[in-house]
Design an enzyme around this catalytic site. Structure first.
Site, PDB file in Angstrom:
ATOM      1  N   ARG A  15     -61.375  43.851 -10.894  1.00 38.18           N
ATOM      2  CA  ARG A  15     -61.543  42.522 -10.298  1.00 38.18           C
ATOM      3  C   ARG A  15     -60.847  41.455 -11.141  1.00 38.18           C
ATOM      4  O   ARG A  15     -59.832  40.905 -10.748  1.00 38.18           O
ATOM      5  CB  ARG A  15     -63.043  42.204 -10.133  1.00 38.18           C
ATOM      6  CG  ARG A  15     -63.316  40.998  -9.234  1.00 38.18           C
ATOM      7  CD  ARG A  15     -63.210  39.640  -9.902  1.00 38.18           C
ATOM      8  NE  ARG A  15     -64.125  39.496 -11.023  1.00 38.18           N
ATOM      9  CZ  ARG A  15     -64.100  38.475 -11.869  1.00 38.18           C
ATOM     10  NH1 ARG A  15     -63.201  37.511 -11.720  1.00 38.18           N
ATOM     11  NH2 ARG A  15     -64.939  38.422 -12.888  1.00 38.18           N
ATOM     12  N   ASP A  16     -61.343  41.187 -12.336  1.00 32.71           N
ATOM     13  CA  ASP A  16     -60.799  40.097 -13.154  1.00 32.71           C
ATOM     14  C   ASP A  16     -59.362  40.404 -13.567  1.00 32.71           C
ATOM     15  O   ASP A  16     -58.533  39.492 -13.702  1.00 32.71           O
ATOM     16  CB  ASP A  16     -61.685  39.917 -14.400  1.00 32.71           C
ATOM     17  CG  ASP A  16     -61.544  38.527 -15.020  1.00 32.71           C
ATOM     18  OD1 ASP A  16     -60.782  37.710 -14.489  1.00 32.71           O
ATOM     19  OD2 ASP A  16     -62.190  38.264 -16.051  1.00 32.71           O
ATOM     20  N   HIS A 207     -68.126  37.456 -22.402  1.00 36.07           N
ATOM     21  CA  HIS A 207     -66.924  37.756 -21.629  1.00 36.07           C
ATOM     22  C   HIS A 207     -65.758  37.020 -22.298  1.00 36.07           C
ATOM     23  O   HIS A 207     -65.544  35.837 -22.058  1.00 36.07           O
ATOM     24  CB  HIS A 207     -67.165  37.256 -20.195  1.00 36.07           C
ATOM     25  CG  HIS A 207     -66.041  37.427 -19.237  1.00 36.07           C
ATOM     26  ND1 HIS A 207     -66.065  38.361 -18.222  1.00 36.07           N
ATOM     27  CD2 HIS A 207     -64.862  36.777 -19.096  1.00 36.07           C
ATOM     28  CE1 HIS A 207     -64.947  38.271 -17.496  1.00 36.07           C
ATOM     29  NE2 HIS A 207     -64.201  37.312 -18.015  1.00 36.07           N
ATOM     30  N   HIS A 209     -61.756  36.445 -23.265  1.00 35.73           N
ATOM     31  CA  HIS A 209     -60.328  36.705 -23.062  1.00 35.73           C
ATOM     32  C   HIS A 209     -59.681  36.674 -24.450  1.00 35.73           C
ATOM     33  O   HIS A 209     -60.259  36.153 -25.404  1.00 35.73           O
ATOM     34  CB  HIS A 209     -59.732  35.673 -22.102  1.00 35.73           C
ATOM     35  CG  HIS A 209     -60.113  35.960 -20.674  1.00 35.73           C
ATOM     36  ND1 HIS A 209     -59.214  36.357 -19.717  1.00 35.73           N
ATOM     37  CD2 HIS A 209     -61.318  35.943 -20.058  1.00 35.73           C
ATOM     38  CE1 HIS A 209     -59.836  36.557 -18.570  1.00 35.73           C
ATOM     39  NE2 HIS A 209     -61.120  36.308 -18.737  1.00 35.73           N
ATOM     40  N   CYS A 240     -56.248  34.006 -15.912  1.00 39.31           N
ATOM     41  CA  CYS A 240     -56.933  33.112 -14.983  1.00 39.31           C
ATOM     42  C   CYS A 240     -55.905  32.250 -14.285  1.00 39.31           C
ATOM     43  O   CYS A 240     -55.136  31.547 -14.947  1.00 39.31           O
ATOM     44  CB  CYS A 240     -57.944  32.229 -15.718  1.00 39.31           C
ATOM     45  SG  CYS A 240     -58.817  31.108 -14.590  1.00 39.31           S
ATOM     46  N   ASN A 249     -58.562  39.803 -20.344  1.00 44.64           N
ATOM     47  CA  ASN A 249     -59.833  40.100 -21.009  1.00 44.64           C
ATOM     48  C   ASN A 249     -59.582  40.913 -22.259  1.00 44.64           C
ATOM     49  O   ASN A 249     -58.563  41.566 -22.401  1.00 44.64           O
ATOM     50  CB  ASN A 249     -60.709  40.959 -20.084  1.00 44.64           C
ATOM     51  CG  ASN A 249     -61.077  40.254 -18.812  1.00 44.64           C
ATOM     52  OD1 ASN A 249     -60.352  40.331 -17.829  1.00 44.64           O
ATOM     53  ND2 ASN A 249     -62.186  39.547 -18.815  1.00 44.64           N
TER      54      ASN A 249
END
Lengths: 298, 298
Positions: A15-16, A207, A209, A240, A249
């Site tokens: 997803r990310d 979370h 990055h 992002c 990430n």
């Protein structure tokens, strides 16, 4: 060092990671990749997002992915959901858990979601309520906790306000995001020092990055302070779209390498994980940034 | 967090970085690059090595580099020296400090230096003595402190034996090298816990390679335990010809980014340092690995 014996890694690469890729990975390759991830010992995979294809074309096939993947016993398959329509699609697709998201920064929230933080909450409260009625747990992401590309530093009281509201609507775990990869270890220590006096460590995940390469150092600090759940992305995929220059990430492969070296159990098979990183790297046709992957290639 | 207010960074890119590059950087570009580094606020630059050109062709021009660079007040210009012949050349070139080196691993030492550790000491004792007679300080590198590509884990007593011998021959600072980038934070804490009971923190520096991406996390642990001197390489240049797959040194740009974010003074101007990283990246014609440099490029 005061380190836990065990850590849970929540894999957010499908997803990310993929949401930021210009290249659309064919559904069958995503399915094959997620099945590989399911076989590594990971217990949590955020496999896609039920958002409008206009917003994130790369994840338009969320329902087909949900249908195509093996649902392995012991693995939670979660998906991001922005609103009621997304929830309906996610429930139709039989997700195990729903993730909602908003930002601690008013400006970033508006750029990302096109609503104020308060307006976003009204939507998220309905999503959380609907998900729970359907028997699903709900996870909440808070973006830009450690810094915003538009507002700079975010006051801790703003972060607390958002966490409070998420817990009030029944979110089971809040994932605190360093969306642009600017958090530093001292800041993580100072932030957690305040938050862990208010909330049990089990209600928080981190979370990071890795824009500045500090993600593993930040995780080390969080581990020492009692956090045991971390989001990561195979190969260091990610970024992002509303945070220019931000890297992906923290790489799951680098994270488990550090954890295993320190005798912290994750349940993840490192060689299988590297294979799955190589697989998606090949499909994307570009070198991913994880150190472990780069070292294996030389 | 118990962090120091100030840290000294020893820039080893022109030596430890370039020695591993296949491309020979022309002397005039090295001179220009080192002059740029001198203007960043760095106080220590290891600019080359006076070793046989047969061993390290990339550094065959050490004398010409020493002659060509500006010797800026307040900056120590050091060079690596393996033996008496190297010392003579280094003294002719008016270096400020001499570095000697050996490995904590017998096998790595033989592969790297073609001598046993004990035989190496006899040579280093003469070099140290000659350097001190000429009024120069001597720094000592110990390789493979945290792991060896041939022997695996190295016993701490072996490391202590080597440190003791270096201090006995009058070395002013011992730099403990994670040559292949396998050290983890717990191991760094356990190692320093033993060593700092024996030696003052001022006598030790740490030298991390970033193969596993753990270098900044390792440095964080060392900072908290009282170490204030770290080796680093602009852009993350480096590697080891006798350690297959090893990545470069921790990137000076990533290190100062973390330190400055935590309000730790280094005296280094970050934008100037990034410019110097871009310069050598362009001359080498390949993307360097520092996170900071990669983030600036996107």
């Amino acid at each position: 060092m005061n380190l836990p014996g065990e850590v849970v890694i929540k894999e957010v690469g499908p997803r990310d990671g993929l949401q930021n890729e210009k290249l659309l990975v064919p559904t069958e390759h995503k399915i094959s990749w997620i099945n590989q991830l399911s076989s590594t010992g990971l217990t949590y995979i955020e496999f896609s997002a039920f958002v409008s294809p206009k917003w994130i074309p790369a994840l338009a096939d969320a329902a087909a992915v949900a249908k195509g993947i093996d649902h392995v016993q012991g693995v939670t398959y979660a998906a991001l959901v922005p609103n009621q329509r997304g929830l309906e699609r996610a429930l139709e697709a039989s997700v195990d858990e729903v993730s909602v998201f908003l930002s601690a920064s008013e400006t970033h929230n508006r750029k990302n979601i096109n609503k104020s933080i308060d307006e976003t909450f009204q939507v998220l409260a309905d999503v959380a309520s609907g998900a729970k009625t359907a028997g699903k747990t709900v996870r909440g992401y808070v973006s830009t906790v450690f810094g915003c590309p538009f507002e700079g530093n975010i006051k801790l009281e703003e972060v607390i306000r958002v966490i409070e509201s998420l817990l009030e609507i029944g979110i089971s775990e809040v994932s605190l995001g360093d969306t642009i990869g600017v958090a530093n270890p001292r800041q993580v220590a100072e932030t957690l020092d305040v938050l862990l006096k208010r909330y049990p460590s089990e209600s928080l995940a981190l979370h990071f990055h890795d824009t500045g390469g500090m993600a593993l150092a930040n995780i080390l600090v969080a581990l020492e302070m009692g956090i045991k759940t971390f989001d990561a992305s195979v190969g260091g995929l990610g970024g992002c779209p509303y945070a220019p220059g931000a890297a992906g990430n923290v790489a799951t492969d680098d994270l488990i390498n550090m954890l295993h070296a320190m005798d912290i159990h994750t349940g993840v098979d490192a060689p299988k994980l590297i294979s799955s990183a190589r697989f998606i790297q090949e499909k994307l046709g570009k070198k991913l940034t994880s150190r472990k992957l780069q070292a294996c290639q030389t």
